[in-house]
Write an enzyme that holds these catalytic residues in place. Structure first.
Site, PDB file in Angstrom:
ATOM      1  N   ASP A 149       1.131  -1.084  -0.166  1.00  0.00           N
ATOM      2  CA  ASP A 149       0.021  -0.161   0.093  1.00  0.00           C
ATOM      3  C   ASP A 149       0.894   1.310  -0.141  1.00  0.00           C
ATOM      4  O   ASP A 149       1.644   1.552   1.073  1.00  0.00           O
ATOM      5  CB  ASP A 149      -0.998   0.201   1.166  1.00  0.00           C
ATOM      6  CG  ASP A 149      -2.001   1.157   1.198  1.00  0.00           C
ATOM      7  OD1 ASP A 149      -1.434   2.292   0.992  1.00  0.00           O
ATOM      8  OD2 ASP A 149      -3.048   0.904   1.402  1.00  0.00           O
ATOM      9  N   HIS A 150       1.142   2.048  -0.960  1.00  0.00           N
ATOM     10  CA  HIS A 150       2.205   2.784  -1.205  1.00  0.00           C
ATOM     11  C   HIS A 150       1.794   4.034  -0.366  1.00  0.00           C
ATOM     12  O   HIS A 150       2.857   4.804  -0.125  1.00  0.00           O
ATOM     13  CB  HIS A 150       2.524   3.177  -2.614  1.00  0.00           C
ATOM     14  CG  HIS A 150       1.421   4.235  -3.337  1.00  0.00           C
ATOM     15  ND1 HIS A 150       0.204   3.952  -3.600  1.00  0.00           N
ATOM     16  CD2 HIS A 150       1.842   5.525  -3.267  1.00  0.00           C
ATOM     17  CE1 HIS A 150      -0.114   4.924  -4.076  1.00  0.00           C
ATOM     18  NE2 HIS A 150       0.408   6.080  -3.906  1.00  0.00           N
TER      19      HIS A 150
ATOM     20  N   LYS B 167       4.649   6.336   2.403  1.00  0.00           N
ATOM     21  CA  LYS B 167       4.919   8.013   2.383  1.00  0.00           C
ATOM     22  C   LYS B 167       5.671   8.431   3.808  1.00  0.00           C
ATOM     23  O   LYS B 167       5.056   7.845   4.942  1.00  0.00           O
ATOM     24  CB  LYS B 167       3.819   8.533   2.140  1.00  0.00           C
ATOM     25  CG  LYS B 167       3.208   8.618   0.507  1.00  0.00           C
ATOM     26  CD  LYS B 167       1.995   9.454   0.397  1.00  0.00           C
ATOM     27  CE  LYS B 167       1.432   8.834  -0.861  1.00  0.00           C
ATOM     28  NZ  LYS B 167       1.942   9.328  -2.226  1.00  0.00           N
TER      29      LYS B 167
ATOM     30  N   GLU C   1      -6.667  14.677  -6.449  1.00  0.00           N
ATOM     31  CA  GLU C   1      -5.755  14.774  -7.209  1.00  0.00           C
ATOM     32  C   GLU C   1      -6.325  15.418  -8.559  1.00  0.00           C
ATOM     33  O   GLU C   1      -7.506  15.914  -8.679  1.00  0.00           O
ATOM     34  CB  GLU C   1      -5.575  13.402  -7.885  1.00  0.00           C
ATOM     35  CG  GLU C   1      -5.182  12.221  -7.018  1.00  0.00           C
ATOM     36  CD  GLU C   1      -5.187  10.824  -7.644  1.00  0.00           C
ATOM     37  OE1 GLU C   1      -3.944  10.781  -8.179  1.00  0.00           O
ATOM     38  OE2 GLU C   1      -6.121  10.122  -7.619  1.00  0.00           O
TER      39      GLU C   1
ATOM     40  N   HIS D  64      -5.790   2.788   0.789  1.00  0.00           N
ATOM     41  CA  HIS D  64      -4.972   3.839   1.401  1.00  0.00           C
ATOM     42  C   HIS D  64      -5.527   4.846   2.804  1.00  0.00           C
ATOM     43  O   HIS D  64      -5.006   5.026   3.523  1.00  0.00           O
ATOM     44  CB  HIS D  64      -4.642   4.777   0.094  1.00  0.00           C
ATOM     45  CG  HIS D  64      -3.903   4.119  -1.024  1.00  0.00           C
ATOM     46  ND1 HIS D  64      -2.952   3.132  -1.003  1.00  0.00           N
ATOM     47  CD2 HIS D  64      -3.995   4.491  -2.498  1.00  0.00           C
ATOM     48  CE1 HIS D  64      -3.012   2.662  -2.264  1.00  0.00           C
ATOM     49  NE2 HIS D  64      -3.311   3.399  -2.971  1.00  0.00           N
TER      50      HIS D  64
ATOM     51  N   LYS E 238     -10.741  12.638  -8.290  1.00  0.00           N
ATOM     52  CA  LYS E 238     -10.029  12.899  -9.306  1.00  0.00           C
ATOM     53  C   LYS E 238     -10.405  14.152  -9.904  1.00  0.00           C
ATOM     54  O   LYS E 238     -11.596  14.588  -9.616  1.00  0.00           O
ATOM     55  CB  LYS E 238     -10.231  11.744 -10.338  1.00  0.00           C
ATOM     56  CG  LYS E 238      -9.882  10.267  -9.986  1.00  0.00           C
ATOM     57  CD  LYS E 238      -8.559  10.106 -10.353  1.00  0.00           C
ATOM     58  CE  LYS E 238      -8.129   8.564 -10.010  1.00  0.00           C
ATOM     59  NZ  LYS E 238      -6.637   8.667  -9.885  1.00  0.00           N
TER      60      LYS E 238
HETATM   61  O1  LIG Z   1      -2.982   3.774  -5.774  1.00  0.00           O
HETATM   62  C1  LIG Z   1      -3.405   4.760  -6.560  1.00  0.00           C
HETATM   63  O2  LIG Z   1      -2.944   6.178  -6.208  1.00  0.00           O
HETATM   64  C2  LIG Z   1      -2.880   7.178  -6.757  1.00  0.00           C
HETATM   65  C3  LIG Z   1      -2.512   8.198  -6.217  1.00  0.00           C
HETATM   66  O3  LIG Z   1      -1.251   8.147  -5.465  1.00  0.00           O
HETATM   67  P1  LIG Z   1      -0.491   9.516  -5.144  1.00  0.00           P
HETATM   68  O4  LIG Z   1       0.622   8.786  -4.192  1.00  0.00           O
HETATM   69  O5  LIG Z   1      -0.255  10.195  -5.993  1.00  0.00           O
HETATM   70  O6  LIG Z   1      -1.575  10.176  -4.012  1.00  0.00           O
HETATM   71  C4  LIG Z   1      -3.915   7.194  -7.927  1.00  0.00           C
HETATM   72  O7  LIG Z   1      -3.790   8.270  -8.867  1.00  0.00           O
HETATM   73  C5  LIG Z   1      -4.353   5.888  -8.499  1.00  0.00           C
HETATM   74  O8  LIG Z   1      -5.740   5.959  -9.166  1.00  0.00           O
HETATM   75  C6  LIG Z   1      -4.496   4.863  -7.354  1.00  0.00           C
HETATM   76  O9  LIG Z   1      -4.680   3.624  -8.073  1.00  0.00           O
END
Ligand SMILES: O=C1O[C@H](COP(=O)(O)O)[C@@H](O)[C@H](O)[C@H]1O
Ligand code: NDP
Length: 489
Positions: free
Chosen positions: A180-181, A185, A219, A243, A341
């Site tokens: 989970d990226h 962070k 975003e 997330h 978005k």
């Molecule tokens: O996992 C995802 O994350 C991105 C947004 O990541 P961020 O680090 O730029 O906040 C998102 O654009 C994407 O749709 C989603 O699959």
């Protein structure tokens, strides 16, 4: 540079090595870890995918990707040559048990058997189980192997179970790393430091002092080239189920005894299990979903979601939810989560709104204290305090902001979250990866909302690209006398 400890030699095998994620994120992340000295010379990165390429052809693609996706001041041709020297490619249909696997087996056999192996699945999740089956049947799963799973882990509980069972049949949970990226962070991890290393804040981190919490990930981009994935997902599955619930867990969890993975994961799981289910007949009051229409973002005209997609769709590009965490610490404190978005600006943040001072001393109620954790961009922490207004000769208050920017030494940009997570998988440190029971608890909470939306129990709203979202999202907060952060300024 000396902050980064070199890891043990490893073999990183990337399934899906010709894809967008590998080119845009994984290779640049590994390059950067090499740049700071974390990757030993013996380490190897082996890409695999079906596309017929020899090693030189793959290295050319990788070089192009590094040139394209690394900042110009970071891309270095000499270092790139060194990086490519440690990169290899095997053409392989990972779902077939054919002889292609022998090439991968032979390459891996060149290293000592106790070498750390990371199998990174950057393919569609439907492939994960067959990849595992093939790894097993070719005897490639060693005690030092681990598997990294990309999101999404399913689109609901049933599909998540299929994926988790499919992988779990071959790998024990201790060797499975669900990425989970957001957890990679820096500023998200900083929530733990902020809460538990500062008694001042820790003491006030309860319902007695905190009135509400907002978690936002907005975003400016649309669905980019990922419309076919996104339209089967939508904002709640794409960002909230994983997330943003993970961020909520870090804000709401009880203190783990240590930062050991099982302790932190247990603490997060307790939060996920305490999320109040939203019954079908409350979904229209507790949630807002929307789709962007044409508008202006950063001064540019952009089309609406349906125009971009070229077909009708019932998929939300905006979601806001009022969440209650049913633990004594958070009784009656609303957590508002939203993601969008094509929003007015790119911002990920956590806003902690404190209760107002209970004093009549100043004639009117002082403004509430507020902490803003700026996850990105402009990473940092703000604390809004009341101070005496020095400009006036009567005693009156105004708000002063203590603003602690969080910066890397020498003003370097923050490492991408993938850099931290890719190396944690090599180190065998799963604390920033998600355990199976967390995924399931998150689906258990999200699924009734998704079901109700699928039955149109909450209307699909619209919002102009470049706005902050549908008007109805403001009503969600106004119900409790709250406002979104941008409206408080
Ligand atoms: O996992 C995802 O994350 C991105 C947004 O990541 P961020 O680090 O730029 O906040 C998102 O654009 C994407 O749709 C989603 O699959
Ligand atoms: N792209 C992104 O920003 C993000 C992606 N993810 C996740 O990462 C994963 C990959 O995404 P992304 O890179 O965008 O997808 P792509 O479609 O760009 O890449 C898919 C990769 O899988 C390979 N592949 C497909 N079928 C097979 C097969 N049978 N055997 C071996 N390789 C195969 C493809 O190569 P070939 O056709 O040559 O076989 C390609 O390398 C997905 O799970 C996605 O949800 C998660 C977060 C962000």
């Amino acid at each position: 540079m000396e902050h980064f400890q070199q890891v043990e030699p490893f073999d990183y095998v990337i399934f899906g090595a010709t894809g967008d994620l590998t080119m845009r994120k994984l290779l640049p992340a590994l390059y950067n870890r090499m740049r700071v000295g974390q990757i030993p010379d013996e380490a190897r990165i082996i890409g695999t995918a079906r596309t017929e390429l020899n090693r030189e052809q793959y290295l050319e693609r990788a070089r192009d990707a590094l040139q394209r996706f690394l900042p110009a001041d970071i891309y270095n041709p000499g270092l790139t040559d060194r990086f490519l020297g440690q990169l290899d490619y095997v053409t392989l249909d990972a779902t077939q048990s054919g002889t292609d696997w022998n090439d991968l087996s032979s390459l891996l056999a060149e290293a000592p058997p106790e070498r750390i192996r990371v199998y990174y699945f950057a393919t569609a999740p439907q492939l994960y189980a067959s990849i595992c089956e093939n790894l097993h049947s070719h005897d490639l799963i060693t005690p030092q192997s681990r598997v990294v799973l990309e999101k999404p882990i399913g689109t609901d509980m049933a599909t998540a179970t299929v994926i988790n069972d499919g992988v779990g049949h071959y790998f024990p949970e201790s060797q499975i790393y669900r990425i989970d990226h957001y957890l990679g962070k820096e500023t998200v991890q900083n929530i733990i430091a902020l809460r538990f290393a500062n008694p001042l804040l820790n003491a006030a981190w309860t319902k007695d002092f905190i009135e509400s919490v907002q978690i936002t990930a907005a975003e400016t981009v649309g669905v980019e080239g990922r419309a076919s994935y996104y339209d089967t997902s939508g904002a709640l599955r794409d960002m909230i189920q994983n997330h943003l619930l993970q961020v909520l867990c870090l804000v709401a969890m009880e203190a783990p005894d240590t930062l050991e993975a099982s302790k932190v994961r247990n603490a997060k799981l307790a939060v996920l299990n305490a999320l109040r289910p939203i019954p079908e007949d409350r979904v229209a009051q507790e949630t807002v979903r929307g789709q962007y229409t044409a508008g202006v973002v950063n001064g540019e005209n952009v089309p609406g979601y349906l125009e971009e997609l070229g077909q009708p769709s019932n998929t939300e590009t905006y979601a806001a939810v009022r969440v209650w965490v049913d633990t004594p610490r958070w009784k009656d404190v609303p957590f508002y989560i939203r993601t969008a978005k094509r929003s007015a600006k790119k911002v990920s943040e956590v806003v902690i709104n404190f209760r107002p001072a209970a004093t009549a001393m100043f004639g009117s109620t002082p403004a509430s204290n507020r902490i803003v954790v700026r996850v990105q961009p402009n990473e940092g922490v703000e604390l809004h305090l009341n101070v005496k207004n020095p400009a006036l000769d009567v005693f009156s208050l105004h708000t002063a902001d203590l603003d602690a920017s969080i910066r890397m030494e020498g003003g370097q940009p923050f490492p991408d979250s993938y850099e931290r997570l890719l190396i944690d998988a090599v180190r065998g440190n799963p604390v920033l990866f998600i355990r199976r029971d967390e995924v399931e608890a998150a689906w258990r909470w999200a699924e009734p909302v998704l079901d109700a939306w699928a039955q149109n129990k909450a209307p699909m709203q619209t919002y102009s690209a470049g706005s902050y979202g549908p008007q109805q999202a403001n009503t969600l907060l106004a119900d409790q006398g709250d406002k979104w952060h941008e409206d408080m300024e």
